[in-house]
Scaffold this active site. Sequence first.
Site, mmCIF file in Angstrom:
data_model
loop_
_atom_site.group_PDB
_atom_site.id
_atom_site.type_symbol
_atom_site.label_atom_id
_atom_site.label_comp_id
_atom_site.label_asym_id
_atom_site.label_seq_id
_atom_site.Cartn_x
_atom_site.Cartn_y
_atom_site.Cartn_z
ATOM 1 N N TYR A 27 0.305 4.606 0.368
ATOM 2 C CA TYR A 27 -0.384 5.843 0.601
ATOM 3 C C TYR A 27 0.583 6.890 1.441
ATOM 4 O O TYR A 27 0.938 8.071 0.830
ATOM 5 C CB TYR A 27 -1.515 5.493 1.503
ATOM 6 C CG TYR A 27 -2.702 4.983 1.074
ATOM 7 C CD1 TYR A 27 -2.903 4.692 -0.173
ATOM 8 C CD2 TYR A 27 -4.007 5.161 1.989
ATOM 9 C CE1 TYR A 27 -3.962 4.021 -0.606
ATOM 10 C CE2 TYR A 27 -5.101 4.665 1.447
ATOM 11 C CZ TYR A 27 -5.194 3.987 0.127
ATOM 12 O OH TYR A 27 -6.499 3.538 -0.423
ATOM 13 N N SER A 28 1.297 6.542 2.689
ATOM 14 C CA SER A 28 2.027 7.603 3.475
ATOM 15 C C SER A 28 3.151 7.981 2.658
ATOM 16 O O SER A 28 3.756 7.159 1.951
ATOM 17 C CB SER A 28 2.387 6.701 4.828
ATOM 18 O OG SER A 28 1.179 6.216 5.432
ATOM 19 N N ASN B 50 -5.041 6.205 16.309
ATOM 20 C CA ASN B 50 -6.164 6.000 16.939
ATOM 21 C C ASN B 50 -6.747 7.414 17.258
ATOM 22 O O ASN B 50 -8.000 7.573 17.449
ATOM 23 C CB ASN B 50 -5.990 5.227 18.241
ATOM 24 C CG ASN B 50 -5.872 3.638 17.845
ATOM 25 O OD1 ASN B 50 -5.876 3.202 16.609
ATOM 26 N ND2 ASN B 50 -5.891 2.826 18.824
ATOM 27 N N GLU C 129 -9.843 -1.560 5.546
ATOM 28 C CA GLU C 129 -8.592 -1.983 6.329
ATOM 29 C C GLU C 129 -8.919 -1.689 7.767
ATOM 30 O O GLU C 129 -8.444 -2.781 8.590
ATOM 31 C CB GLU C 129 -7.506 -0.905 5.914
ATOM 32 C CG GLU C 129 -6.180 -1.305 6.416
ATOM 33 C CD GLU C 129 -5.216 -0.269 6.007
ATOM 34 O OE1 GLU C 129 -5.323 0.455 5.280
ATOM 35 O OE2 GLU C 129 -3.869 -0.356 6.661
ATOM 36 N N GLN D 182 0.742 -1.299 0.310
ATOM 37 C CA GLN D 182 0.136 0.039 0.024
ATOM 38 C C GLN D 182 0.914 1.144 -0.119
ATOM 39 O O GLN D 182 1.564 1.509 0.928
ATOM 40 C CB GLN D 182 -0.922 -0.089 1.335
ATOM 41 C CG GLN D 182 -1.755 1.018 1.291
ATOM 42 C CD GLN D 182 -2.581 1.064 2.638
ATOM 43 O OE1 GLN D 182 -1.972 0.701 3.785
ATOM 44 N NE2 GLN D 182 -3.628 1.617 2.842
HETATM 45 C C1 LIG Z 1 4.326 -0.852 11.231
HETATM 46 C C2 LIG Z 1 3.599 0.406 10.273
HETATM 47 C C3 LIG Z 1 3.119 -0.087 9.113
HETATM 48 C C4 LIG Z 1 2.775 0.836 8.285
HETATM 49 N N1 LIG Z 1 2.209 0.278 6.898
HETATM 50 C C5 LIG Z 1 1.923 1.311 5.956
HETATM 51 C C6 LIG Z 1 1.524 0.789 4.515
HETATM 52 O O1 LIG Z 1 1.824 -0.330 4.166
HETATM 53 N N2 LIG Z 1 1.156 1.706 3.741
HETATM 54 C C7 LIG Z 1 1.060 3.149 4.157
HETATM 55 O O2 LIG Z 1 0.694 3.833 3.246
HETATM 56 N N3 LIG Z 1 1.365 3.686 5.343
HETATM 57 C C8 LIG Z 1 1.738 2.744 6.361
HETATM 58 N N4 LIG Z 1 1.601 3.116 7.563
HETATM 59 C C9 LIG Z 1 1.813 4.582 7.937
HETATM 60 C C10 LIG Z 1 0.662 4.853 8.689
HETATM 61 O O3 LIG Z 1 -0.477 4.841 8.263
HETATM 62 C C11 LIG Z 1 0.992 6.225 9.321
HETATM 63 O O4 LIG Z 1 2.146 5.994 10.143
HETATM 64 C C12 LIG Z 1 -0.002 6.904 10.008
HETATM 65 O O5 LIG Z 1 -1.171 7.356 9.226
HETATM 66 C C13 LIG Z 1 0.468 8.080 10.808
HETATM 67 O O6 LIG Z 1 1.208 8.915 10.111
HETATM 68 P P1 LIG Z 1 2.456 9.718 10.578
HETATM 69 O O7 LIG Z 1 3.280 8.263 10.921
HETATM 70 O O8 LIG Z 1 2.976 10.567 9.518
HETATM 71 O O9 LIG Z 1 2.248 10.490 11.934
HETATM 72 P P2 LIG Z 1 1.727 12.128 12.167
HETATM 73 O O10 LIG Z 1 0.644 12.101 11.163
HETATM 74 O O11 LIG Z 1 2.934 12.688 11.802
HETATM 75 O O12 LIG Z 1 1.311 11.906 13.400
HETATM 76 C C14 LIG Z 1 2.110 12.108 14.602
HETATM 77 C C15 LIG Z 1 1.198 11.802 15.861
HETATM 78 O O13 LIG Z 1 0.304 13.017 15.853
HETATM 79 C C16 LIG Z 1 -0.894 12.723 16.079
HETATM 80 N N5 LIG Z 1 -1.866 13.575 15.173
HETATM 81 C C17 LIG Z 1 -1.565 13.984 13.902
HETATM 82 N N6 LIG Z 1 -2.659 14.717 13.533
HETATM 83 C C18 LIG Z 1 -3.618 14.788 14.666
HETATM 84 C C19 LIG Z 1 -5.027 15.351 14.577
HETATM 85 N N7 LIG Z 1 -5.567 16.068 13.743
HETATM 86 N N8 LIG Z 1 -5.453 15.332 15.997
HETATM 87 C C20 LIG Z 1 -5.097 14.407 16.819
HETATM 88 N N9 LIG Z 1 -3.567 13.879 16.831
HETATM 89 C C21 LIG Z 1 -2.960 14.154 15.507
HETATM 90 C C22 LIG Z 1 -0.836 11.353 15.481
HETATM 91 O O14 LIG Z 1 -1.910 10.610 16.018
HETATM 92 C C23 LIG Z 1 0.304 10.696 15.993
HETATM 93 O O15 LIG Z 1 0.131 10.480 17.372
HETATM 94 C C24 LIG Z 1 2.406 2.233 8.404
HETATM 95 C C25 LIG Z 1 2.667 2.768 9.755
HETATM 96 C C26 LIG Z 1 3.281 1.874 10.610
HETATM 97 C C27 LIG Z 1 4.019 2.311 11.919
#
Ligand SMILES: Cc1cc2nc3c(=O)[nH]c(=O)nc-3n(C[C@H](O)[C@H](O)[C@H](O)COP(=O)(O)OP(=O)(O)OC[C@H]3O[C@@H](n4cnc5c(N)ncnc54)[C@H](O)[C@@H]3O)c2cc1C
Length: 302
Positions: free
Chosen positions: A33-34, A288, A149, A31
């Site tokens: 996305y990120s 979450n 998902e 996937q």
């Molecule tokens: C083991 C693992 C596997 C993954 N696999 C995939 C994959 O296969 N494909 C893919 O595309 N992505 C994948 N991801 C990425 C995952 O979807 C992102 O890590 C996730 O969406 C959080 O984004 P970020 O890491 O950029 O954190 P950030 O967006 O930078 O967030 C940092 C912190 O701030 C908090 N936060 C941010 N915005 C807000 C808000 N508006 N209100 C309250 N709190 C907030 C978040 O909850 C988090 O605690 C994976 C991540 C992990 C850890």
Amino acid sequence: MVGPVIYTCGTAEQKARYLPPILKGEEWWCQGYSEPGAGSDLASLKTRAVREGDHYIVNGQKTWTTLAQHADWGFFLVRTDPDAKPQQGISFLLIDMNTPGITVRPIITIDGGHEVNEVWLENVKVPVENLVGQENQGWTCAKFLLAHERSGIAGVARSKKGVERLKALARAETVEGAPLIEDADFKRKVAELEIDLTALEVTELRTLAREQAGRGPGPESSLLKIKGTEIQQRLTELALEAVGSYGAPSVRGFRDMGDNFSVGPDHAHWTAPNYFNMRKTSIYGGSNEIQRNIIAKMVLGL
Ligand SMILES: Cc1cc2nc3c(=O)[nH]c(=O)nc-3n(C[C@H](O)[C@H](O)[C@H](O)COP(=O)(O)OP(=O)(O)OC[C@H]3O[C@@H](n4cnc5c(N)ncnc54)[C@H](O)[C@@H]3O)c2cc1C
């Protein structure tokens, strides 16, 4: 998770080409996305796809891409209109991971595993027929996929297995000569977990029934994701609590000291790596905190 999107939004040709090998487990997907600057705020993604004749030329970087090192295909969110509002300029592309210009680099997690990766795309040529849905309408497919998902991440069956494993551990461990499973406080903690898991299972079955009737999954998938991942993490915490300090030698660092470095019973060795690995569950699939925001907006109307 790409199956439901292809099934719902794909062309007849895409369904015939991609769904059978997914169902048979013959082709593996990752996937895309990120991105480094687009996680919770996914719509700010920057990976660019520019149409040139019957191909898109894709450039950008994805991150945290689970098991990309084994994937045959990836489904990617790409920006096809940089001038539109963030959600409106995104498209959903299927990309053969063996296409020239794709580089997969490992990210090693705290438990020592290679599960996630960076994926770099440099002038990657993707046939236009690999676009799912309409150009610039990919956000709708992306959200549809995420709801499925998140329901899947709830992982009820896996947690039921986890409870059995925890009980086996607590039968093997002793406190003052008696099995830990007979300790009133530990027993209470396991019982609370099982009650939560049963409630989650019933909620998930309700969601599946709605899905079967063609309604859903909607924002309730956020609820399933939060509760399911809390249970998964709690299971790993209780397992670590059960084995105590015997969990420690299996963490990275100790393990790097060599295969012969082994202290405590064998059943303790998976507990610490598992504890660390499962921290991911409250982050992936949308953290979450973000799920709570979705519930506040879509369910409670706040
Ligand atoms: C083991 C693992 C596997 C993954 N696999 C995939 C994959 O296969 N494909 C893919 O595309 N992505 C994948 N991801 C990425 C995952 O979807 C992102 O890590 C996730 O969406 C959080 O984004 P970020 O890491 O950029 O954190 P950030 O967006 O930078 O967030 C940092 C912190 O701030 C908090 N936060 C941010 N915005 C807000 C808000 N508006 N209100 C309250 N709190 C907030 C978040 O909850 C988090 O605690 C994976 C991540 C992990 C850890």
